[in-house]
Write an enzyme that holds these catalytic residues in place. Structure first.
Site, PDB file in Angstrom:
ATOM      1  N   GLU A 171       0.851  -1.340  -0.049  1.00  0.00           N
ATOM      2  CA  GLU A 171      -0.153  -0.095  -0.025  1.00  0.00           C
ATOM      3  C   GLU A 171       1.049   1.323   0.040  1.00  0.00           C
ATOM      4  O   GLU A 171       0.808   2.064   1.004  1.00  0.00           O
ATOM      5  CB  GLU A 171      -1.081  -0.032   1.258  1.00  0.00           C
ATOM      6  N   ASN A 193       2.585   1.912   7.654  1.00  0.00           N
ATOM      7  CA  ASN A 193       1.237   0.954   7.454  1.00  0.00           C
ATOM      8  C   ASN A 193       1.338  -0.057   8.636  1.00  0.00           C
ATOM      9  O   ASN A 193       2.403  -0.086   9.445  1.00  0.00           O
ATOM     10  CB  ASN A 193       1.604   0.107   6.400  1.00  0.00           C
ATOM     11  N   HIS A 413     -18.333 -10.052   5.550  1.00  0.00           N
ATOM     12  CA  HIS A 413     -16.780  -9.692   5.870  1.00  0.00           C
ATOM     13  C   HIS A 413     -15.845 -10.203   6.652  1.00  0.00           C
ATOM     14  O   HIS A 413     -16.626 -10.626   7.874  1.00  0.00           O
ATOM     15  CB  HIS A 413     -16.989  -7.899   6.377  1.00  0.00           C
ATOM     16  N   HIS A 414     -14.946 -10.651   6.363  1.00  0.00           N
ATOM     17  CA  HIS A 414     -13.935 -11.365   7.510  1.00  0.00           C
ATOM     18  C   HIS A 414     -12.853 -10.820   7.752  1.00  0.00           C
ATOM     19  O   HIS A 414     -12.094 -10.945   6.790  1.00  0.00           O
ATOM     20  CB  HIS A 414     -13.682 -12.822   6.780  1.00  0.00           C
ATOM     21  N   GLU A 415     -12.746  -9.944   8.643  1.00  0.00           N
ATOM     22  CA  GLU A 415     -11.428  -9.173   8.649  1.00  0.00           C
ATOM     23  C   GLU A 415     -10.696 -10.246   9.757  1.00  0.00           C
ATOM     24  O   GLU A 415     -11.095 -10.955  10.883  1.00  0.00           O
ATOM     25  CB  GLU A 415     -11.526  -7.971   9.668  1.00  0.00           C
ATOM     26  N   HIS A 483      -8.432  -8.881   1.046  1.00  0.00           N
ATOM     27  CA  HIS A 483      -7.720  -7.397   1.133  1.00  0.00           C
ATOM     28  C   HIS A 483      -6.299  -7.844   1.913  1.00  0.00           C
ATOM     29  O   HIS A 483      -6.511  -8.875   2.454  1.00  0.00           O
ATOM     30  CB  HIS A 483      -8.453  -6.383   1.661  1.00  0.00           C
ATOM     31  N   GLU A 484      -5.275  -7.113   1.756  1.00  0.00           N
ATOM     32  CA  GLU A 484      -3.970  -7.050   2.449  1.00  0.00           C
ATOM     33  C   GLU A 484      -3.349  -8.557   2.151  1.00  0.00           C
ATOM     34  O   GLU A 484      -2.420  -8.877   2.641  1.00  0.00           O
ATOM     35  CB  GLU A 484      -3.936  -6.906   3.774  1.00  0.00           C
ATOM     36  N   GLU A 502      -7.311  -6.615  -2.838  1.00  0.00           N
ATOM     37  CA  GLU A 502      -6.746  -5.166  -2.836  1.00  0.00           C
ATOM     38  C   GLU A 502      -5.231  -4.927  -3.346  1.00  0.00           C
ATOM     39  O   GLU A 502      -4.890  -5.113  -4.436  1.00  0.00           O
ATOM     40  CB  GLU A 502      -6.805  -4.690  -1.307  1.00  0.00           C
ATOM     41  N   GLU A 508      -9.459   4.134  -0.291  1.00  0.00           N
ATOM     42  CA  GLU A 508      -9.414   4.361   1.253  1.00  0.00           C
ATOM     43  C   GLU A 508      -8.491   5.342   1.465  1.00  0.00           C
ATOM     44  O   GLU A 508      -8.361   6.232   2.318  1.00  0.00           O
ATOM     45  CB  GLU A 508      -9.470   2.981   2.074  1.00  0.00           C
TER      46      GLU A 508
END
Lengths: 704, 704
Positions: A171, A193, A413-415, A483-484, A502, A508
């Site tokens: 990122e 980050n 959503h699964h963070e 993502h990530e 992502e 963002e």
């Protein structure tokens, strides 16, 4: 074809750069790749229309605990072949993709050690891939890799669009510079980050886009990254030689290989036309065909979501301030007080569902729906989420029923907070919950340092995990947008339920600190080479203060360009990321987001220059509609578009969403015009994009 | 109760060793534990009948990235309480266990840092436990631990029975020496293992048994090791001070703590009678009550198995020699040739089932039943087993049906090869397979270096895993017997489906290299303090050449002692480990193994001295039968047993399985006598155990 050292020495005597024993060229003859063993070292070079792309570069791997696969090699055999097929992706920029290459398969022996290693080259009209192959053999069964030493020797001090090499984040904003300037600019190229690990002052990430002084576009990346660690590039900036630099594990080991096996493809794309870089299917073609028999459940998705309210609006994923430290095992939220800044609540989500239904969106993402967000982050916490328990104010049963009654789905959503063992332990239950309530897509996230601790986001351990999450999801007919996670390398061909990633600075960052205005003119050359990005465009209110008085954020784009991104940033997964209130203020412009397709029969890149502008035209899947988008950097861009891709003689209505004359990404981003025109394949459109601006066009036949 | 520094200084002036601010004694008053804060450092000492057990020793933790929890402490408050209850274990040495202690709860503040830490002491008649507690608080929420510095200052150069401290194996022979001799003997105390990591020339493992020159038996261990890393002891051999030494993770971090939390209990047992060490329930009592509502499915198990044929007999877990490197993803064993040395085949397993049924065994363990053994070991291989696919010659369906038709179950085997992510990924499917075929117990194994790589067998990551495997198994009503897992710390009280562990040198080492003849006179003082061991006794043929011509192994025990181990080595899981052929040769002696119980109403230790001898008597669960066992070391042992534990006036038949006069573990191990006698509670039995010998007695009432 076996060369003795004597013979090689004689051959080498004939040329300063060496005489190559084997050569393969692209089907159109423009690209030539030569290979030989020079003083025991596998060596290759590559040219395009007679110009050097890769100067003689060596290949090999340094091992741990056994002799390296670096030298003392002899050629055993070289096999040439050609392959030409056309295949249909489940979703994509085009309904058909031609996979046409010439292959040179080099079998090598390392006689002193009784070992064997092969190198396979595939050469396309727009570039080449090479990979190491390790056949099953007596003296090489399992081996840990200290480093892979694949060189890419550049022929000059090219201009590059690069981000800092890092084991844990991608990122970063792109820097445009000469290769020789990377070292001096490295520090300023790095921002903070939640997890980051740089490794070298001249280390950069792939896909790396370059341009030579004589107008060649060169791109280095990798394809089919499976069960191996992700490759970076480290530059020897005295000699302008890039070398592979793999991501290490917790013990510093860069990969574990069991024969028979092979590395991912190392790819070099080249053309004298920047548009060819964008149109290339080389990365997809180097991946294996689809692994699933039934793909009927995989569908592109246009969605809105409860997300920008938190990212840009300062609201919370969490439910309460009463819990400084959360232990999910014995937690009772009913005894806590909601802080009132939790948009993932039933009433608000219902509002999004209504909005989605009214405007034809497929899904509504809801982040912050599940317990644990009070201390999810930055604490190396293991059991951070259970992925199944909603907050008390999120009525999961009712909301899914309500959404379905309106023809809309919720998006899960699964963070993971980087706690990957915990995620894998809960994965089956989490996917089962999705099945139960009718979710068919999940956005997953890997914010922060990884657990297992010491592992990196792009190491073999995690790469194995990301793919596991995708293949396990497939058993539940679930699509994944991670993502990530590691940057994509075309695996979506093989596993098309990986509908997004992502793996770069997305929208963002506009709320956090801003991306450079040129950002979206670089991403398609770099990040998007490996697969689609969940960039989350569609921001209509550029002044973040308007939704969060505490924010200093500014979106470095005009509104018209926000529309264009749905075309220029190819993805089967497209979000309209802004809040409904902002869309309601600009319903005429919002019409484009409603109209634009998310799957395509055909794509054309009309104009392109990295860091400057990209103009793409795409024909909607199964329709005669075309959509055109232009994104421009700091200088803006003037287009002279020929619409010769339209059906001959047919009349269309073009709706042009363009920057107004005085538009500017900084101080006048919401100035746009909407113009309707009748056009044919003979039409030319002269259009101007403001600095950080762009335009979007929908073109629909008038004879329907 | 708050002491100022001035006050403390005055108090300290009164005594060389310091004056303690708080004191708690055992219910019988024999043990006293004192606590104070000395110059800001938490300090305790412990005595038994006025003799020092622990000299003043400091307590604290060194943290990473924040101020240590070592000094600048002040006492806030001390609370005293007493607890007395009697509870019933699901299985055990006794049907009821009394948990009677006095508690001293010390609340500390670290004013300069605004932080709080408490220390809880529980003092029993046979020892004490202390643990650190970290309440939820503002300035201490998550913290990584660099090291725990819990001191145990010895009052002299005691004799100890120790094994080398190691993060990855406990499979060492015990060394008996003075504490001062540990450093010099360390090298010779270490033998090779598939995974081993020593850390200090004076590092030893717990449970550590010691004896003082004035006849005190002292034992240091830990209880309730949950979500923390396992404690070793490192000796400052100038001052005879042990200090805790935790197992690190891949990054060298020793523990990750989230408040509110606490450490495991650090335990010190003490008595002037060695038998009290063996009879103690302190470790169990310091664990939490049973976590399961329904425990009806947990049952002790006596079993035979396809195992000694490989361990001692030179046969193979694998099926074929045709596969130098196995990839389970695309493997077809039907194309390979069985090497014919694979005892886990249908016909042979059927023979074991018949044997088990004939002789009343509950289960038949089968190792090597599942694919992957061709290259399972020592290669850091990730996907090494799938835990569900049988070899082609193992008919899982038929064999389970056949076993059940005979009233026997098969016992599952899950060797993980240390690849723990892989095991967790397959665990649910593996347990489901067990459900499907009616398995209710699994022997699991963790041979070799751990994956995640860099993690150690006894670190927090793995300790978390072992417990996860147990609690997930409980959801399937499956009992677990984990080998190579962390040494037990009484968790079987809370999770009684953990019916066994290895965690020390078991009988297998008799086949490999031999255990010292004294080995089984030490294990009950050390390894067994935390929970039962799957020691796998019952070897009748001591000369391993007899079943494997290539073996030089010798079982350092007489046959009579092999019987005794079913009594002296308490476990609810007991194997008769030898092959049926060897039992068939000695059916009269085998009768004891058939008779002996695996669950008990009462246990008594009649004679004991570590390294010398142990004599135990146990009353079978729900029966009036008693079983007595004696194991002796190099010197043998002569017993004079009073049978006063029998019902008064009742007549019993005792069957005495004893070493013959000329028996010796080395050259005449199979010389035994079987004698029948009528006995009462007034009887005395004079019995002799040969060197490395023992005896076993079954005592059944004659009036039934």
């Amino acid at each position: 074809m076996k060369f003795s050292y004597v013979c090689m020495a004689l051959l080498l005597a004939g040329s300063a750069r060496g005489t190559f024993a084997a050569e393969v060229s692209s089907p159109d003859g423009n690209i030539k790749v030569n290979f030989s063993v020079v003083e025991g070292r596998p060596t290759y070079e590559m040219s395009y229309k007679g110009k050097p792309v890769i100067l003689p570069s060596t290949l090999g791997l340094e091992l741990i605990g056994s002799t390296d696969l670096m030298d003392k090699f002899e050629e055993k055999n070289v096999t040439y072949s050609e392959f030409d097929e056309t295949w249909q992706p489940v979703w994509g920029e085009n309904k058909e993709i031609r996979n046409h290459y010439r292959e040179m398969f080099v079998e090598l022996a390392q006689p002193p050690h009784g070992r064997f290693m092969n190198i396979r080259f595939r050469v396309y009209d727009d570039g080449m891939g090479l990979r190491y192959e390790f056949p099953q053999q007596q003296y090489l069964d399992y081996f840990p890799v200290r480093e892979e030493h694949t060189q890419f020797a550049m022929a000059g001090d090219h201009t590059a669009w690069w981000i800092a090499g890092d084991y844990d984040t991608q990122e970063y904003d792109y820097t445009e510079s000469r290769l020789s300037e990377i070292r001096g600019l490295m520090k300023s190229a790095i921002c903070s980050n939640a997890s980051q690990t740089q490794f070298s002052p001249t280390g950069v990430q792939t896909s790396l886009q370059m341009k030579t002084d004589d107008g060649l576009y060169i791109n280095i990346h990798e394809a089919a990254l499976v069960n191996y660690s992700c490759m970076h590039l480290n530059l020897d900036d005295k000699n302008m030689v890039f070398e592979s630099w793999l991501t290490p594990d917790a013990q510093g080991v860069k990969a574990y290989v069991q024969t028979p096996d092979h590395t991912p493809w190392r790819t070099v794309m080249v053309s004298d036309d920047a548009r060819d870089m964008l149109a290339s299917n080389l990365i997809l073609n180097l991946n294996e065909p689809c692994a699933y028999e039934d793909t009927s459940w995989i569908k592109p998705v246009k969605y809105v979501g409860v997300w920008w309210e938190m990212i840009g609006g300062g609201k919370q994923w969490s439910y309460t301030y009463d819990l400084p430290s959360v232990k999910l095992d014995n937690l009772d939220y009913s005894k806590t007080k909601c802080h009132g800044e939790h948009p993932a609540n039933t009433e608000n989500v219902k509002r999004y569902i209504d909005f989605a239904a009214e405007h034809g969106f497929d899904q509504v993402l809801v982040e912050g729906w599940n317990v644990g967000w009070e201390d999810w982050f930055g604490k190396s916490k293991d059991y951070v989420f259970d992925f199944v328990t909603p907050y008390p104010d999120f009525d999961i049963d009712y909301l899914n029923e309500y959404a379905h009654s309106k023809g809309v789905r919720l998006m899960m959503h699964h963070e993971t907070s980087g706690s990957v063992r915990n995620y894998e332990r809960h994965m089956e239950a989490a996917y089962n919950l999705m099945d139960k309530y009718g979710y068919n897509a999940v956005k997953s996230g890997y914010v922060g340092n990884m657990i297992p601790r010491g592992e990196h986001h792009y190491g073999q351990w995690l790469n194995n995990h990301y793919l596991y999450a995708v293949t396990e999801a497939a058993k539940h007919k679930i699509m994944v947008n991670a993502h990530e996670a590691v940057r994509p390398t075309g695996l979506c061909r093989t596993y098309p339920n990986l509908i997004g990633n992502e793996s770069a600075r997305g929208t963002e960052y506009e709320a956090f600190a801003g991306n450079k205005p040129s950002h979206t003119t670089v991403l398609p050359f770099t990040r998007l080479q490996g697969g689609p990005m969940d960039y989350t465009p569609g921001i209509f209110e550029m002044d973040m203060k308007k939704i969060n008085p505490n924010s200093a954020g500014h979106v470095n784009s005009t509104l018209a360009r926000q529309l264009a991104l749905y075309v220029t940033m190819y993805s089967p997964l497209q979000m309209a990321a802004d809040i409904p209130e902002n869309y309601n203020r600009f319903m005429d412009a919002f019409q484009f987001i409603k109209d634009v397709a998310v799957d395509w029969d055909e794509s054309r890149y009309l104009e392109a220059e990295p860091g400057q502008y990209i103009v793409a035209a795409r024909k909607a899947k199964g329709k005669d509609e075309w959509y055109v988008g232009c994104t421009a950097g700091e200088k803006g861009h003037t287009s002279d578009l020929k619409l010769d891709f339209l059906d001959k003689g047919r009349k269309y209505e073009a709706v042009i969403y363009a920057d107004a004359k005085d538009a500017h990404y900084l101080d006048n981003p919401q100035a746009y015009t909407i113009t309707r025109k009748t056009v044919t394949d003979k039409s030319r459109l002269k259009l101007a994009a403001a600095p950080g601006g762009g335009y979007a066009i929908s073109i629909k036949p008038l004879d329907l």
